[in-house]
Design a protein around this motif. Sequence first.
Motif, PDB file in Angstrom:
ATOM      1  N   HIS A   1      50.224  35.876  50.186  1.00  0.00           N
ATOM      2  CA  HIS A   1      49.530  36.776  50.923  1.00  0.00           C
ATOM      3  C   HIS A   1      48.657  37.571  49.979  1.00  0.00           C
ATOM      4  CE1 HIS A   1      51.755  36.278  54.485  1.00  0.00           C
ATOM      5  NE2 HIS A   1      52.963  36.273  53.806  1.00  0.00           N
ATOM      6  N   LEU A   2      47.377  37.436  50.156  1.00  0.00           N
ATOM      7  CA  LEU A   2      46.337  38.248  49.033  1.00  0.00           C
ATOM      8  C   LEU A   2      46.674  39.835  49.448  1.00  0.00           C
ATOM      9  CD1 LEU A   2      43.175  36.275  49.428  1.00  0.00           C
ATOM     10  CD2 LEU A   2      44.574  36.353  47.701  1.00  0.00           C
ATOM     11  N   MET A   3      46.856  40.663  48.408  1.00  0.00           N
ATOM     12  CA  MET A   3      46.820  41.928  48.505  1.00  0.00           C
ATOM     13  C   MET A   3      45.563  42.676  47.872  1.00  0.00           C
ATOM     14  SD  MET A   3      50.654  42.357  46.796  1.00  0.00           S
ATOM     15  CE  MET A   3      50.902  44.284  47.086  1.00  0.00           C
ATOM     16  N   CYS A   4      44.835  42.142  46.812  1.00  0.00           N
ATOM     17  CA  CYS A   4      43.536  42.994  46.598  1.00  0.00           C
ATOM     18  C   CYS A   4      42.972  42.152  45.913  1.00  0.00           C
ATOM     19  CB  CYS A   4      44.009  44.214  45.680  1.00  0.00           C
ATOM     20  SG  CYS A   4      44.479  43.703  44.103  1.00  0.00           S
ATOM     21  N   ARG A   5      41.765  42.309  45.923  1.00  0.00           N
ATOM     22  CA  ARG A   5      40.629  41.561  45.031  1.00  0.00           C
ATOM     23  C   ARG A   5      39.821  42.467  44.016  1.00  0.00           C
ATOM     24  NH1 ARG A   5      35.147  40.968  45.386  1.00  0.00           N
ATOM     25  NH2 ARG A   5      34.375  39.225  44.543  1.00  0.00           N
ATOM     26  N   TRP A   6      39.659  42.017  42.707  1.00  0.00           N
ATOM     27  CA  TRP A   6      38.822  42.819  41.857  1.00  0.00           C
ATOM     28  C   TRP A   6      37.746  42.166  41.264  1.00  0.00           C
ATOM     29  CZ3 TRP A   6      37.361  41.865  37.010  1.00  0.00           C
ATOM     30  CH2 TRP A   6      36.944  42.845  36.059  1.00  0.00           C
ATOM     31  N   SER A   7      36.712  42.553  41.071  1.00  0.00           N
ATOM     32  CA  SER A   7      35.517  42.087  40.485  1.00  0.00           C
ATOM     33  C   SER A   7      34.833  43.106  39.488  1.00  0.00           C
ATOM     34  CB  SER A   7      34.414  41.320  41.204  1.00  0.00           C
ATOM     35  OG  SER A   7      33.847  42.243  42.051  1.00  0.00           O
ATOM     36  N   PRO A   8      34.120  42.829  38.623  1.00  0.00           N
ATOM     37  CA  PRO A   8      33.337  43.827  37.834  1.00  0.00           C
ATOM     38  C   PRO A   8      32.618  45.039  38.812  1.00  0.00           C
ATOM     39  CG  PRO A   8      32.962  41.703  36.835  1.00  0.00           C
ATOM     40  CD  PRO A   8      33.778  41.491  38.135  1.00  0.00           C
ATOM     41  N   ASP A   9      32.211  44.410  39.901  1.00  0.00           N
ATOM     42  CA  ASP A   9      31.462  45.415  40.858  1.00  0.00           C
ATOM     43  C   ASP A   9      32.022  45.915  42.146  1.00  0.00           C
ATOM     44  OD1 ASP A   9      29.174  45.152  39.021  1.00  0.00           O
ATOM     45  OD2 ASP A   9      28.799  42.995  40.067  1.00  0.00           O
TER      46      ASP A   9
ATOM     47  N   LYS B   1      43.907  49.628  38.690  1.00  0.00           N
ATOM     48  CA  LYS B   1      44.035  49.423  40.080  1.00  0.00           C
ATOM     49  C   LYS B   1      44.882  48.218  40.705  1.00  0.00           C
ATOM     50  CE  LYS B   1      39.923  52.292  41.416  1.00  0.00           C
ATOM     51  NZ  LYS B   1      38.923  52.163  42.356  1.00  0.00           N
ATOM     52  N   VAL B   2      44.660  46.970  39.904  1.00  0.00           N
ATOM     53  CA  VAL B   2      45.227  45.667  40.190  1.00  0.00           C
ATOM     54  C   VAL B   2      46.725  45.956  39.403  1.00  0.00           C
ATOM     55  CG1 VAL B   2      45.394  43.372  39.229  1.00  0.00           C
ATOM     56  CG2 VAL B   2      43.120  44.423  39.890  1.00  0.00           C
ATOM     57  N   SER B   3      46.727  46.629  38.356  1.00  0.00           N
ATOM     58  CA  SER B   3      48.201  46.823  37.709  1.00  0.00           C
ATOM     59  C   SER B   3      49.181  47.666  38.655  1.00  0.00           C
ATOM     60  CB  SER B   3      47.850  47.375  36.408  1.00  0.00           C
ATOM     61  OG  SER B   3      49.027  47.758  35.923  1.00  0.00           O
ATOM     62  N   LYS B   4      48.578  48.532  39.259  1.00  0.00           N
ATOM     63  CA  LYS B   4      49.466  49.390  40.114  1.00  0.00           C
ATOM     64  C   LYS B   4      50.171  48.584  41.618  1.00  0.00           C
ATOM     65  CE  LYS B   4      47.411  53.895  39.211  1.00  0.00           C
ATOM     66  NZ  LYS B   4      48.672  54.645  39.115  1.00  0.00           N
TER      67      LYS B   4
END
Length: 229
Positions: free
Chosen positions: A204-212, A92-95
């Motif tokens: 500008h922050l676009m997204c955040r990913w963590s394991p949860d 999802k980050v990659s996209k």
Amino acid sequence: MPKSKRNKTVTLSKTQKKGRERKEAIVNEVKEAAEKYSSVYVFSFENMRNQKFKEFRDQLKSTSRFFLGSNKVMQVALGHSAADEIRPGLYKVSKLLRGNTGILFTNLPKEEVERLFNEFEEYDFARTGGTATEKVELKEGPLEQFTHEMEPFLRKQGMPVRLNKGVVELVSDFVVCEEGKPLSPEASRILRLLGMKMATFQLHLMCRWSPDDFELYIQGPDDSDVENS
């Protein structure tokens, strides 16, 4: 008989190999960072200024790692889909890696990252092709901010000037730039001389990913499938 220069063999293998090796190194570094750090952010940027970005990156180097470069190479590292992603949900980050974007891998708390990005703002002189944020018009009369030595240079920038008793004088009103329109090379030079900064370097922050968790900060018309996939 001397050898003909036409028969000289030229190899490009070193250049090609170096480029391939660099891409492979970036892929490996991104994968290692994905395993090392607790969260991943995608950010976009406007009016990039390399020195200012380096200072921001150095500020966080003890807790974070930035990647800014080929989006396609970083997408390969993260995975294009759930089938080839390196950690669950990272595709999802990659996209979101398209256009002027980069990746931040960090161990900082979410609140700290958001604060740092929200507070980051640097003003600078606009470059050629940048968008004018306001109309700038100089009125007919003396331009005492310029020395007489600058008169030839100002004339080369299209300004209707002359010297009057050693003072640079504008013989008619002159519009440097119009709000919302691209800046010409001449306009960007004049604005710099006037000390007018029209470019704002922002992240500008676009997204955040963590394991949860996965969170979108900026959702465009094409991003709904990212959040729901």
